[in-house]
Scaffold this active site. Structure first.
Site, PDB file in Angstrom:
ATOM      1  CB  SER A 125     -19.884 -11.240 -36.654  1.00  0.00           C
ATOM      2  OG  SER A 125     -20.564 -10.007 -36.602  1.00  0.00           O
ATOM      3  CG  ASN A 126     -25.216 -10.500 -37.321  1.00  0.00           C
ATOM      4  OD1 ASN A 126     -25.242  -9.443 -37.942  1.00  0.00           O
ATOM      5  ND2 ASN A 126     -25.359 -10.563 -36.003  1.00  0.00           N
ATOM      6  NE  ARG A 127     -25.803 -12.945 -44.882  1.00  0.00           N
ATOM      7  CZ  ARG A 127     -26.499 -12.566 -45.949  1.00  0.00           C
ATOM      8  NH1 ARG A 127     -25.897 -11.937 -46.922  1.00  0.00           N
ATOM      9  NH2 ARG A 127     -27.776 -12.822 -46.034  1.00  0.00           N
ATOM     10  CB  SER A 128     -26.230  -6.618 -39.092  1.00  0.00           C
ATOM     11  OG  SER A 128     -26.531  -5.262 -38.868  1.00  0.00           O
ATOM     12  CB  ALA A 153     -28.195  -8.097 -36.400  1.00  0.00           C
TER      13      ALA A 153
END
Ligand code: CTP
Length: 410
Positions: free
Chosen positions: A211-214, A278
């Site tokens: 995943s990502n940090r959004s 994101a």
């Protein structure tokens, strides 16, 4: 101009009638005042048995009114009703609703309701079977027919100890109804807006994912700004912990594929798509349906990544056929060459606007409350926004999109 808060400078007339829910009206008056509204309160005699005019004066910093008419202010009801942006009656008893339905005007509150030219929003509060009684229901129907709006009532425990339909909605929720009522007639009134926000998650196995940090903050701010402009808003969101703004329809998803499906379905008749999410660009090319053990080393070595669906490109294909959504705004997270990469994405993905943010800038990008955005259209730079709150950025984006949709130059 940007206003940050829809309620700033708005004049809210708050009518309070005799119910134990009066204590919630005090909290509501406080919340409205903190949100920047000018709140004038009218208390009926019944209300004053539960709460004092001074209580409201203390939280609003403005006079509160009762039936103590004097010669000097005999036209007070006209003045209050004419200058208000919204007349909220909370709590509204069955008795006051009956008076309003028949046009009785025997106290300052009901006289003002007759004189008022602004929208009226009623939050009923009553006990037992009173709300369900045919007499009350007929009054509700009459008032609705005349354009009066209702917030609640809610189901829950009531003063009698019984549980049922009749509780006044909680002040935080009522604030949401009030924002919605004030937003009517805004520049996006009657428009359908879809906002995607948050990250997507691509599972490796039942317990692990990429995943990502959004955190979804910027997209949620866009959703709130669109609601405040009067739009009908759907928020397609990946896993986030922040609440979805009151009044928006939430569509929770996990993976890019699910987000793509949800966005395409919601956007097929939408006026505007704000693609703020994101989206994960890659996903594991194999997934295990059992937890991968530490000893499964060959699995770790074998794992590869594949590119996910580009949602905006899929939207472009549909839009080329149907013409919907009419306006598409994308975001671009860049670490360098913001203008060039942004412009390239705008053209490649067939966007009307792209909001480029340099995520290496301190105070811009993921998990912070501020952002610094360069807004581009195919004609070039639309606005270079200095570092400011994500709320302020959202309002500028909604402003430009509404202008473009409504045909004015910007
Ligand atoms: N986007 C999308 N589908 C994807 C990836 C991104 O619709 N699979 C959208 C984002 O929501 C955003 C825009 O495309 O509105 C640009 O996202 P960004 O990550 O900056 O660009 P990418 O297309 O992923 O290109 P790159 O990673 O090469 O910068």
């Amino acid at each position: 101009m940007s206003k940050i808060n829809l309620l700033t400078g708005k004049r809210i007339l708050l009518g309070v009638t005799g119910s134990i829910a009066c204590y919630k009206a005090v909290d509501l008056a406080s919340k409205l005042t903190q949100a920047g509204a000018e709140v004038d309160v009218i208390l009926t005699e019944g209300a004053q048995r539960f709460v004092m005019p001074l209580t409201f004066r203390s939280v609003t910093g403005r006079p509160s009114y009762t039936d103590m008419w004097s010669l000097d202010d005999h036209v007070r009801h006209v003045g209050l009703g004419e200058t208000a942006d919204l007349f909220v009656i909370a709590p509204a008893t069955a008795h006051t609703m009956a008076k309003l339905a028949t046009g009785l005007a025997d106290n300052l509150l009901t006289v003002t309701a007759l004189a008022a030219r602004c929208p009226i929003l009623i939050a009923p509060a009553m006990d037992g079977g009173m709300y369900g009684h045919p007499a009350t229901q007929a009054n509700v129907a009459t008032l609705r027919e005349r354009g009066v709006q209702f917030a609640g009532p809610a189901v829950g425990r009531m003063a009698s100890g019984l549980a049922g339909l009749g509780r006044m909605v909680e002040p935080a929720e009522l604030l949401g109804f009030i924002r919605q009522a004030v937003a009517q007639g805004g520049p996006l009134a009657g428009r359908k807006v879809v906002v995607s926000t948050g990250p997507t998650r691509e599972p490796l196995d039942p317990v692990r994912f990429i995943s990502n940090r959004s955190t979804g903050k910027q997209g949620l701010a866009v959703a709130q700004a669109a609601l405040d402009a009067g739009a009908d808003v759907t928020v397609v969101h990946g896993p986030i912990s922040e609440p979805i703004p009151f009044g928006a329809t939430a569509v929770p998803v996990q993976t890019t594929e699910q987000m793509g499906e949800a966005v395409l379905s919601a956007a097929k008749d939408a006026d505007v798509l704000f693609m703020v999410a994101a989206v994960a660009d890659f996903r594991p090319n194999t997934q295990s349906d059992k937890k991968i053990k530490k000893t499964d080393e060959q699995w770790g070595l074998a794992i590869g990544l594949e590119v996910t669906l580009d949602i905006l490109t899929a939207v472009k294909t549909e839009r080329d056929k149907s013409g919907y959504p009419r306006i598409v705004l994308g975001f671009a997270a860049e670490t360098h060459n913001a203008f060039e990469y942004g412009r390239d994405k705008l053209l490649r993905k067939g966007l009307n606007f792209i909001a480029v943010n340099d995520v290496t800038d301190q105070g811009a990008g993921f998990a912070v409350d501020t952002n610094k955005v360069l807004l581009l259209s195919s004609a070039g730079v639309v606005e270079e926004m200095p570092m400011q709150s994500k709320t302020a950025v959202a309002e500028r984006l909604v402003h430009h999109v509404a202008n473009s949709l409504n045909g004015s130059a910007h």
